[in-house]
Design a protein around this motif. Structure first.
Motif, PDB file in Angstrom:
ATOM      1  N   ASP A 208     -13.076  -4.048  -6.786  1.00 18.04           N
ATOM      2  CA  ASP A 208     -13.015  -3.981  -5.595  1.00 18.04           C
ATOM      3  C   ASP A 208     -14.048  -3.373  -4.546  1.00 18.04           C
ATOM      4  O   ASP A 208     -13.864  -2.764  -3.567  1.00 18.04           O
ATOM      5  CB  ASP A 208     -11.703  -3.204  -5.296  1.00 18.04           C
TER       6      ASP A 208
ATOM      7  N   ASN B 271       0.823  -1.172   0.173  1.00 16.92           N
ATOM      8  CA  ASN B 271      -0.016   0.005  -0.007  1.00 16.92           C
ATOM      9  C   ASN B 271       0.764   1.345  -0.161  1.00 16.92           C
ATOM     10  O   ASN B 271       0.410   2.348   0.371  1.00 16.92           O
ATOM     11  CB  ASN B 271      -0.822  -0.009   1.329  1.00 16.92           C
TER      12      ASN B 271
ATOM     13  N   SER C  70      -6.843  -6.094  -2.605  1.00 15.99           N
ATOM     14  CA  SER C  70      -7.945  -6.126  -3.673  1.00 15.99           C
ATOM     15  C   SER C  70      -7.414  -7.305  -4.421  1.00 15.99           C
ATOM     16  O   SER C  70      -6.513  -8.203  -4.134  1.00 15.99           O
ATOM     17  CB  SER C  70      -7.544  -4.710  -4.754  1.00 15.99           C
TER      18      SER C  70
ATOM     19  N   LYS D 188      -8.004  -0.149  -6.986  1.00 14.73           N
ATOM     20  CA  LYS D 188      -7.946  -0.655  -5.731  1.00 14.73           C
ATOM     21  C   LYS D 188      -8.516   0.464  -4.734  1.00 14.73           C
ATOM     22  O   LYS D 188      -8.139   1.565  -4.710  1.00 14.73           O
ATOM     23  CB  LYS D 188      -6.482  -0.866  -5.575  1.00 14.73           C
TER      24      LYS D 188
ATOM     25  N   GLN E  50      -4.051   0.085 -11.166  1.00 16.77           N
ATOM     26  CA  GLN E  50      -5.029  -0.350 -10.080  1.00 16.77           C
ATOM     27  C   GLN E  50      -5.093   0.930  -9.340  1.00 16.77           C
ATOM     28  O   GLN E  50      -5.953   1.142  -8.537  1.00 16.77           O
ATOM     29  CB  GLN E  50      -4.867  -1.569  -9.601  1.00 16.77           C
TER      30      GLN E  50
ATOM     31  N   ASN F 163      -6.166  -7.629  -7.403  1.00 23.29           N
ATOM     32  CA  ASN F 163      -5.130  -7.290  -8.315  1.00 23.29           C
ATOM     33  C   ASN F 163      -3.813  -8.059  -8.152  1.00 23.29           C
ATOM     34  O   ASN F 163      -2.815  -7.516  -8.052  1.00 23.29           O
ATOM     35  CB  ASN F 163      -4.836  -5.736  -8.254  1.00 23.29           C
TER      36      ASN F 163
ATOM     37  N   GLU G 177      -2.822  -9.485  -4.869  1.00 18.40           N
ATOM     38  CA  GLU G 177      -2.554  -9.019  -3.625  1.00 18.40           C
ATOM     39  C   GLU G 177      -2.860 -10.079  -2.647  1.00 18.40           C
ATOM     40  O   GLU G 177      -2.287 -10.211  -1.431  1.00 18.40           O
ATOM     41  CB  GLU G 177      -3.083  -7.784  -3.182  1.00 18.40           C
TER      42      GLU G 177
END
Length: 575
Positions: A456, A121, A561, A556, A213, A563, A565
């Protein structure tokens, strides 16, 4: 003794790799900073190169062009007032850094290299970066300023303590923090706390824009030496933030707040640079403190509009195309597209089958009329029959069979992608996070496309977003029929989503605990949810990772999310 400093932040939406265009944006910011008499002008992290450069970070031609464009900025800065601090990609031998360059009046003064490299993040693809090893203190005729980038401000307390020892009274903070649902105001509290801890002003320059994203939130802020917020930039929009802040002039300290509390840290090496205090004129300025969005759905709506607009624009698509089923998800994506891009850039395709009800076709047509978008109607029954003829005796397409169900969204995907190939349009998928979590999607069918705006967003949030979009567009384009009808893909007579799934009122919180909080099925059951529903969702979640791995990228909005992760294996026998 105190001294006033006029500081400005150019909150830019830059394009990754577009060096020449980004330089022009930086130069416009420098010209504006000069015009308003700024002593210091701060740009966001990696604003010159753009964010998430990934493999470009090691491309020798890209790095060479980066150096060339920095020379352009240096030349442009001649005769301009502000001390300029900007983010760029720096390379030395085999190491690459997210750095802050310092320029003043046609001179290169030095650079600071980001120290804390952590991908979670951070909003920056850190896999290609190395860590810096020293701080930097700018002496602006007695006002000492330190530079930090990203999570350096939170995670390198020892560096800030070293700055404190050197008499730093203001921090220039370059960042690329992203929008996360429900957490977008958290940065302000953390900035306030850090400012208060060290009695320092903070100039927080945060990136803004959509990049794959990621959604960079803006909200750049300026705190004075008493931890008072003097300016807050717009959220999810470009802005130029300016304020006058009073700062104490400090000498080198034998003792800092940290050492007085009994804390001991390593002393960071610090490079010191003398700068001019060249701002000779100070026209009147208007510092603004912009409010946050009125509610969570409004914030999400603004974030998704920015994400979709930038993904379409930065990837040079003229239009988007999506299937209109008459359901809530496709209605929301269509309305979001119009709000983001304008009705002339949105095309809806209605693709009824023998199982599609007249009511669904009517709802899709009325939505398109209300949004004033172009529509194309392509019935798929003849194509279904053709598949049956080709497959012959090898596959009997029985009504309601899994094979017949999945052929329908795959035919629709082929039609959408054919329109995309022919016209150069971007195909938008309409699935939400609840469906993606349970694998309630057809591989290479309704999951096929180039961008997934709702990827998301939980099902209940889709409904809330629909009402917010109606308000934003000033028309109830998404009707009560969309909100009240039972969710269904209409792949066989009488089908509803709850034939395969528990009610979304259960699915949404169960998925959130599993995906975002990392709960096991047993832990979710202990939270009071029905065990039957939990076990069902758990099994569907673990067994559908293969679908999510080939899904299109989507904005995201949460800390985890889909993607790439969540870190699940495709091949496993846990369930």
């Amino acid at each position: 003794m105190k001294k006033a400093l006029r500081v400005a932040v150019s909150q830019l939406n830059t394009i990754t790799g577009a060096l020449n265009e980004n330089v022009k944006n930086l130069e416009q910011g420098i010209a504006l900073g000069h015009e308003i008499g700024a002593d210091a002008l701060i740009f966001p992290e990696l604003c010159l190169n753009g964010l998430n450069c990934q493999g470009l970070s090691k491309n020798r031609t890209f790095l060479r062009e980066t150096r060339r464009t920095i020379d352009e900025i240096i030349q442009f800065s001649k005769g301009k007032q502000p001390l300029i601090v900007f983010g760029f990609l720096e390379a030395e031998e085999d190491c690459h850094y997210s750095s802050a360059g310092v320029i003043q009046n046609g001179k290169w003064l030095g650079s600071y290299r980001k120290i804390v490299i952590q991908p979670e993040n951070d909003g920056v693809d850190t896999a290609f970066f190395s860590s810096g090893e020293e701080g930097i203190v700018l002496n602006i005729e007695g006002i000492k300023a330190g530079i930090v980038i990203g999570n350096d401000l939170w995670d390198r307390y020892d560096l800030i303590s070293s700055y404190d020892r050197y008499g730093v009274c203001v921090l220039f903070h370059l960042s690329a923090f992203t929008f996360l649902s429900g957490e977008y105001a958290e940065s302000e509290q953390r900035l306030f706390s850090r400012s208060k801890d060290f009695e320092m002003g903070i100039v927080h320059a945060n990136a803004i824009g959509g990049q794959d994203q990621w959604i960079y939130s803006g909200n750049s802020m300026i705190f004075d030496g008493h931890s008072r917020i003097k300016a807050r930039g717009k959220m999810l929009e470009e802005d130029f933030v300016v304020a006058d802040i009073e700062l104490p002039l400090r000498g080198r300290k034998a003792e800092t707040r940290a050492t007085r509390c009994g804390l001991r840290f390593q002393e960071w090496p610090v490079k010191r640079i003398d700068c001019d205090f060249s701002a000779s004129f100070k026209p009147e300025i208007n510092s603004k403190i912009y409010d946050y969005p009125e509610d969570e759905s409004a914030a999400i709506c603004a974030a998704l509009q920015l994400s979709l607009r930038d993904y379409v624009g930065k990837n040079r698509f003229e239009k988007v195309v999506l299937g209109l089923s008459g359901g809530i998800d496709s209605a929301v994506v269509a309305a979001l597209s119009v709000a983001s891009l304008g009705r002339e850039r949105v095309v809806g395709v209605i693709m009824p089958s023998k199982y599609t009800t007249e009511a669904s076709v009517k709802d899709a047509e009325e939505l398109a009329n209300a949004l004033q978008i172009k529509t194309i109607t392509l019935p798929i029954d003849d194509l279904m029959d053709s598949y049956g003829d080709v497959l012959g005796t090898e596959v009997e397409l029985k009504a309601g069979s899994l094979c017949e169900q999945n052929l329908q969204p795959r035919i629709r995907a082929n039609l959408l992608l054919a329109l995309s190939n022919h016209n150069g349009w971007l195909v938008l998928t309409t699935g939400n996070k609840s469906e993606w979590a349970c694998g309630y999607t057809t591989l290479f069918g309704d999951s096929a496309g180039g961008f997934a705006p709702l990827k998301d967003l939980y099902k209940h949030q889709v409904y809330a977003l629909g009402r917010t979009l109606n308000q934003a567009l000033g028309t109830p384009a998404i009707t009560e029929n969309h909100f009240s009808k039972v969710p269904t893909a209409e792949l066989y007579p009488g089908q509803t989503d709850q034939d395969r799934l528990p009610p979304y009122e259960e699915v949404d919180p169960i998925v959130r605990l599993m995906v975002e909080e990392g709960y096991s099925a047993d832990e979710v059951v202990k939270e009071g949810f029905r065990e039957e529903s939990v076990r069902k969702v758990w099994k569907m979640y673990l067994r559908s990772e293969f679908k999510r791995r080939v899904s299109p990228v989507g904005p995201k909005l949460t800390k985890v999310s889909f993607n790439g992760e969540q870190g699940l294996p495709i091949t496993q026998q846990w369930v």
